[in-house]
Write an enzyme that holds these catalytic residues in place. Structure first.
Site, PDB file in Angstrom:
ATOM      1  N   ARG A 132      -4.201 -57.038  22.724  1.00 36.45           N
ATOM      2  CA  ARG A 132      -3.251 -56.783  21.642  1.00 36.45           C
ATOM      3  C   ARG A 132      -2.708 -58.100  21.096  1.00 36.45           C
ATOM      4  O   ARG A 132      -2.446 -59.039  21.851  1.00 36.45           O
ATOM      5  CB  ARG A 132      -2.088 -55.920  22.124  1.00 36.45           C
ATOM      6  CG  ARG A 132      -2.468 -54.507  22.467  1.00 36.45           C
ATOM      7  CD  ARG A 132      -1.255 -53.620  22.626  1.00 36.45           C
ATOM      8  NE  ARG A 132      -0.677 -53.198  21.361  1.00 36.45           N
ATOM      9  CZ  ARG A 132      -1.184 -52.237  20.594  1.00 36.45           C
ATOM     10  NH1 ARG A 132      -2.271 -51.593  20.941  1.00 36.45           N
ATOM     11  NH2 ARG A 132      -0.592 -51.909  19.457  1.00 36.45           N
ATOM     12  N   CYS A 161       0.096 -52.027   9.214  1.00 36.27           N
ATOM     13  CA  CYS A 161      -0.578 -51.970  10.516  1.00 36.27           C
ATOM     14  C   CYS A 161      -1.522 -50.762  10.608  1.00 36.27           C
ATOM     15  O   CYS A 161      -2.589 -50.782  10.013  1.00 36.27           O
ATOM     16  CB  CYS A 161       0.483 -51.982  11.615  1.00 36.27           C
ATOM     17  SG  CYS A 161      -0.162 -52.506  13.193  1.00 36.27           S
ATOM     18  N   HIS A 174       5.458 -55.847  10.806  1.00 40.18           N
ATOM     19  CA  HIS A 174       6.586 -54.936  10.931  1.00 40.18           C
ATOM     20  C   HIS A 174       7.850 -55.757  10.722  1.00 40.18           C
ATOM     21  O   HIS A 174       7.791 -56.959  10.480  1.00 40.18           O
ATOM     22  CB  HIS A 174       6.613 -54.306  12.324  1.00 40.18           C
ATOM     23  CG  HIS A 174       5.388 -53.491  12.633  1.00 40.18           C
ATOM     24  ND1 HIS A 174       5.164 -52.256  12.083  1.00 40.18           N
ATOM     25  CD2 HIS A 174       4.329 -53.742  13.434  1.00 40.18           C
ATOM     26  CE1 HIS A 174       4.021 -51.771  12.556  1.00 40.18           C
ATOM     27  NE2 HIS A 174       3.484 -52.660  13.376  1.00 40.18           N
TER      28      HIS A 174
HETATM   29  N1  GLN Z   1      -3.363 -48.483  16.431  1.00 39.57           N
HETATM   30  C1  GLN Z   1      -3.477 -49.668  15.647  1.00 39.57           C
HETATM   31  C2  GLN Z   1      -3.807 -50.936  16.422  1.00 39.57           C
HETATM   32  O1  GLN Z   1      -3.380 -51.126  17.565  1.00 39.57           O
HETATM   33  C3  GLN Z   1      -2.236 -49.854  14.812  1.00 39.57           C
HETATM   34  C4  GLN Z   1      -1.035 -50.225  15.616  1.00 39.57           C
HETATM   35  C5  GLN Z   1       0.220 -50.311  14.782  1.00 39.57           C
HETATM   36  O2  GLN Z   1       0.367 -49.616  13.794  1.00 39.57           O
HETATM   37  N2  GLN Z   1       1.132 -51.134  15.204  1.00 39.57           N
HETATM   38  O3  GLN Z   1      -4.523 -51.754  15.892  1.00 39.57           O
END
Ligand code: GLN
Length: 241
Positions: A129, A95, A193
């Protein structure tokens, strides 16, 4: 034959450790132990001078935008990770780790940041998101089906020097071209994850085989993973009430 312990580096968990991705180190260590192979976890904090280039495999987790920028600055300064990659050491970036290892990323505030350029992948914020379960078919040989949990704003476009980690059958992934993740040589990046290696031990074993340079004897999968691997069952996600 006695061998040196396999050195597993956890890179900057104080910056990129928001999502429990350090569990991937435990998975690698346990899968080695089950085969009678010793390992040593090497935690590299941002207070260190640099990343030791002599480790056998490197794990980088996810984090917030600000932490990603600090991580790039740290990693660029020392250069140990880049030298390890150039001698073929495997790296798993999750990520925020994917975005750090890529060519560059635009943070939520619109600022553009150069990445380490270890994988040809460019990231910009999406409209919202991407959060939820992901399933995909891996592009890497024997890896098969992968599952995980994504939570990211960034959407990633791969350049011609990177291949995707998988073709998405559920979830957003990179948000472009129906694919997820980025692979270049032994650098494997993903939005999954989970920790991803606990949910996908076949990917853990691939990284370990690259790390030690020889095939590993197979281990039996727990039944729930076996069911996923055969792809005969759909992923059942129990929602918390
Ligand atoms: N900050 C990054 C995004 O939102 C990575 C987020 C994360 O590592 N889960 O794309």
């Amino acid at each position: 034959m006695t061998r040196d312990p396999v050195r597993i580096a956890l890179v900057l968990p104080d910056l990129l450790g928001t999502y429990g991705d350090r569990g991937n180190v435990m998975v690698l260590a346990q899968r080695l132990k089950w085969r009678g192979i010793d390992s040593e976890a090497v935690t590299v904090l941002s207070s260190a001078q640099e990343v030791p280039e002599s480790c056998d495999v490197y794990m980088i987790g996810g984090g917030e935008d600000v932490a990603q920028v600090a991580a790039v600055n740290f990693l660029r300064r020392g250069g140990g990770l880049q030298r390890a990659v150039s001698r073929g050491a495997p790296v798993l970036g999750i990520c925020g780790g994917l975005q750090v290892l890529g060519t560059g990323f635009v943070t939520g505030d619109g600022d553009e940041h150069e990445g380490l350029g270890l994988v040809d992948a460019w990231t910009e914020p999406g409209a919202g998101r991407a959060i939820g379960e992901v399933t995909e078919h891996a592009t890497l040989g024997a890896v098969g089906m992968l599952t995980g949990f994504e939570n990211h704003l960034g959407r990633t476009v791969l350049g011609e020097h990177a291949q995707p980690l998988g073709r998405v059958t559920r979830g957003t992934g990179n948000g472009h071209d129906g694919v997820e993740g980025a692979v270049s040589g032994h650098v494997v990046c993903t939005y999954l994850h989970g920790p991803v290696l606990a949910r996908n031990p076949q990917l853990a074993d691939l990284l370990l085989e690259w790390a030690i340079g020889e095939p590993l004897e197979p281990l039996p999968d727990p039944p729930e993973l076996r069911a996923l691997r055969t792809q005969r069952t759909r992923l059942h996600v129990r929602e918390r009430k």
